[in-house]
Design a protein around this motif. Structure first.
Motif, PDB file in Angstrom:
ATOM      1  N   GLU A   1      54.144  99.201  43.776  1.00  0.00           N
ATOM      2  CA  GLU A   1      53.024  98.528  43.679  1.00  0.00           C
ATOM      3  C   GLU A   1      52.691  97.734  45.330  1.00  0.00           C
ATOM      4  OE1 GLU A   1      52.030  93.695  42.327  1.00  0.00           O
ATOM      5  OE2 GLU A   1      53.934  94.462  41.766  1.00  0.00           O
ATOM      6  N   LEU A   2      53.575  97.597  46.313  1.00  0.00           N
ATOM      7  CA  LEU A   2      52.850  97.879  47.108  1.00  0.00           C
ATOM      8  C   LEU A   2      52.706  98.285  48.195  1.00  0.00           C
ATOM      9  CD1 LEU A   2      53.914  95.443  50.313  1.00  0.00           C
ATOM     10  CD2 LEU A   2      56.092  96.201  50.317  1.00  0.00           C
ATOM     11  N   ALA A   3      52.994  99.889  47.357  1.00  0.00           N
ATOM     12  CA  ALA A   3      52.764 100.646  48.431  1.00  0.00           C
ATOM     13  C   ALA A   3      51.144 100.813  48.127  1.00  0.00           C
ATOM     14  CB  ALA A   3      53.408 102.431  48.177  1.00  0.00           C
ATOM     15  N   ARG A   4      50.426 100.534  46.873  1.00  0.00           N
ATOM     16  CA  ARG A   4      49.440 101.054  46.568  1.00  0.00           C
ATOM     17  C   ARG A   4      48.877 100.103  47.127  1.00  0.00           C
ATOM     18  NH1 ARG A   4      48.495 104.306  42.718  1.00  0.00           N
ATOM     19  NH2 ARG A   4      50.584 105.028  42.135  1.00  0.00           N
ATOM     20  N   CYS A   5      48.763  98.559  47.257  1.00  0.00           N
ATOM     21  CA  CYS A   5      48.320  97.631  48.362  1.00  0.00           C
ATOM     22  C   CYS A   5      48.236  97.874  49.761  1.00  0.00           C
ATOM     23  CB  CYS A   5      49.124  96.316  48.023  1.00  0.00           C
ATOM     24  SG  CYS A   5      48.314  95.046  48.055  1.00  0.00           S
ATOM     25  N   VAL A   6      49.158  98.402  50.363  1.00  0.00           N
ATOM     26  CA  VAL A   6      49.051  98.997  51.986  1.00  0.00           C
ATOM     27  C   VAL A   6      47.974 100.084  52.204  1.00  0.00           C
ATOM     28  CG1 VAL A   6      50.727  96.858  52.884  1.00  0.00           C
ATOM     29  CG2 VAL A   6      51.518  99.702  51.811  1.00  0.00           C
ATOM     30  N   GLY A   7      48.547 100.662  50.749  1.00  0.00           N
ATOM     31  CA  GLY A   7      47.409 102.002  50.808  1.00  0.00           C
ATOM     32  C   GLY A   7      48.213 103.399  51.142  1.00  0.00           C
ATOM     33  N   LEU A   8      49.539 103.112  51.150  1.00  0.00           N
ATOM     34  CA  LEU A   8      50.072 104.362  51.417  1.00  0.00           C
ATOM     35  C   LEU A   8      49.871 104.947  50.419  1.00  0.00           C
ATOM     36  CD1 LEU A   8      53.407 102.631  53.014  1.00  0.00           C
ATOM     37  CD2 LEU A   8      52.185 104.247  54.107  1.00  0.00           C
ATOM     38  N   LEU A   9      50.149 105.081  48.737  1.00  0.00           N
ATOM     39  CA  LEU A   9      50.267 105.418  47.522  1.00  0.00           C
ATOM     40  C   LEU A   9      48.792 105.503  46.956  1.00  0.00           C
ATOM     41  CD1 LEU A   9      51.968 107.062  45.937  1.00  0.00           C
ATOM     42  CD2 LEU A   9      52.030 105.313  44.879  1.00  0.00           C
TER      43      LEU A   9
END
Length: 561
Positions: free
Chosen positions: A216-224
């Motif tokens: 969820e965090l990765a999607r929020c910051v654009g990593l995923l």
């Protein structure tokens, strides 16, 4: 308040912010498009995807880093011959900085794909640009201002989990103590956050999350980002450790469309090494994270698509009968002609009843600066006798009052490189207790307070007031996800490869044609970083051969000196 100045900016400013010559600019023109910005225009906004690398022809642009607290700190003002961008521009990830035109700007905008083409086709110029992008990311990491903000109690297990994930992902961020930091208190009050709901994370795009998972965090910051379900890749690599990243670099550089998945972060166990001193080409040593970050950036330079963290759950035949289908998180599917299993190993755990109670807060499986800060000037215990244990012990000894190493065997020489044994013997604050094992852990509310160990020969037990325990006791193959995938495993769970599992198969091909295994997860492999990298390079020749036999790309492997 004076602006935060990164040590790297102070020491290597000319390399971070080069001024390109007219000849350099002419060579770059064919990769981009002309664009104009009026004074006051936002050229790039932190938290949103930048249009690409922006080469300034005329005018000026102010670069600032946003701290997520309503203020921005100046980094530099770019003029003609400068370019705007850092590593995020290699892979179309959200920007970590703001760029505003302070004068009318004429520029050339080079999108990510064309930037990667520039890196390959204009090698000397590309090297200078790549060095600048990497150094700029290092500067952002050092400043501790850009990126998401993690807010919570500093010893909280979820705070450490989120910090650890962002650190391993090479993502700038900062953590604020919810009890003492005035900025943290301001944010908690502004968003009416109940203390029981901490930690919270404020993303650069303004989104607030309550104790998110890594994905969820990765999607929020654009990593995923979402996987393209309509695309069929030449190769999908499961695992982003040394073997997986090496395979990705060689496959992509030789023309294969490549996607890499990992359920945690890039680097694998190698990324947890405090210092690797016997890897070829690094006579002064290099941290595992630095080595793996270089490999990760190198893979992106050649256009590898990174899907991290996203977990491969099932490997099956493609619906149309050609190639394979990898089911991953959130119901997404990766379609691919071949698969390389490089899922490595997972850390082995002690057989102690209440171990889980202290994991994440007091029991650690790697030694990074985050853990070192937690136990600075304390006594710590470390279990293990391999090279990773030795590297961690030496690193921790420079940060803590005392390291007690607990070793089940009679000594270190059987399992540890001699240079590490000698270094441990030379450290006055490392005590090695051989023939010793953990007997019990005691603490309160997830915080370790005492460790009890036992001499295996005498049975004598010793209790010490230790609040942090480090475990480096080996690893088991990370192959649980293959249980329903018809891939042959040995009795210990390692992937079997070669002619003994299927006639005519090469050394690294599994029981399923077109599915290969490399690195620590492969039965019979040498468990060393260099060996894993070698297998990653070697498997690409097998991929080419398989694809050529099955109507796919037949690009001959490039011969490199």
């Amino acid at each position: 308040m004076a602006p935060t100045v990164s040590p790297t900016i102070a020491a290597r400013r000319d390399q971070m912010f080069p001024v390109l010559t007219d000849a350099d600019i002419e060579r770059m023109r064919r990769f981009g498009e002309a664009r104009a910005y009026a004074a006051g225009d936002d050229i790039v906004t932190a938290g949103t995807v930048s249009p690409g690398l922006i080469l300034i022809l005329s005018g000026k642009a102010a670069i600032t880093q946003a701290g997520g607290l309503g203020r921005a700190e100046a980094i530099i003002t770019h003029g003609p011959g400068n370019f705007i961008g850092e590593l995020a521009q290699l892979s179309s990830r959200p920007s970590l900085v703001n760029a505003e035109a302070v004068q009318p700007v004429e520029a050339i905008v080079i999108p990510s794909q064309r930037l990667r083409d520039l890196m390959v086709q204009e090698a000397n110029l590309g090297e200078r640009i790549m060095r600048a992008l990497i150094l700029r990311r290092v500067g952002l990491l050092e400043s501790g201002i850009s990126g998401p903000i993690v807010i919570g109690p500093p010893g909280n297990g979820d705070v450490l989990r989120l910090q650890g994930f962002l650190t391993r992902s090479g993502q700038p961020h900062r953590a604020l103590d919810s009890d003492t930091d005035p900025c943290a208190k301001t944010l908690i009050e502004r968003f009416h956050v109940d203390p029981h709901h901490l930690p919270i994370v404020l993303c650069p795009n303004g989104k607030l999350m309550h104790n998110p998972g890594e994905s969820e965090l990765a999607r929020c910051v654009g990593l995923l980002r979402p996987v393209d379900a309509d695309k069929t890749y030449d190769v999908a690599i499961v695992g982003a450790g040394p073997a997986g990243l090496a395979a990705a670099v060689y496959a992509a550089s030789e023309g294969l469309s490549t996607i890499v998945l990992d359920c945690r972060a890039f680097g694998g166990q190698a990324g947890a090494s405090a210092r690797i001193e016997n890897y070829l080409g690094f006579p002064t040593g290099i941290t595992g994270m630095a080595l793996m970050a270089r490999a990760y950036n190198q893979a992106q330079k050649f256009g590898v698509e990174m899907v991290i963290p996203d977990e491969a759950k099932l490997l099956g035949a493609a619906d149309d009968g050609g190639g394979y289908r990898l089911d991953v998180g959130d119901g997404e599917t990766v379609r691919t002609q071949t698969v390389v299993i490089a899922s490595g190993a997972r850390y082995r755990r002690l057989d102690i009843a209440n171990l889980a109670e202290f994991e994440g807060t007091s029991v650690h499986y790697w030694a990074s600066p985050i853990e070192a800060r937690l136990c600075r000037d304390q006594e710590v215990a470390l279990v293990g006798a391999g090279n990773s244990a030795g590297q961690a012990a030496v690193y921790l000894a420079s940060q803590v009052r005392k390291v007690t190493m607990l070793v089940r065997r009679g000594g270190l020489n059987e399992t540890m490189s001699r240079y590490l044994v000698e270094r441990i013997e030379a450290q006055p604050n490392i005590e090695v207790l051989t023939g010793t094992e953990i007997a019990a852990l005691d603490g309160h509310e997830g915080n370790l307070e005492e460790v009890r160990w036992r001499n295996r020969a005498s049975g004598v037990e010793t209790t010490r007031p230790i609040r942090h325990l480090f475990l480096f006791i080996g690893a088991d193959p990370n192959t649980d996800w293959l249980a329903r995938c018809n891939v042959a495993l040995d009795a210990k769970g390692f992937v079997r490869t070669g002619p003994d599992v299927a006639p005519g198969h090469g050394l690294m091909e599994t029981s399923r044609s077109g599915v290969f295994a490399i690195g620590d997860v492969r039965c019979g492999s040498t468990k060393r970083v260099a060996a894993a990298v070698g297998e990653g390079a070697q498997v690409v020749a097998a991929l080419h051969a398989y694809l050529a036999r099955n109507g796919g790309p037949a690009v001959q492997p490039e011969r490199r000196s």
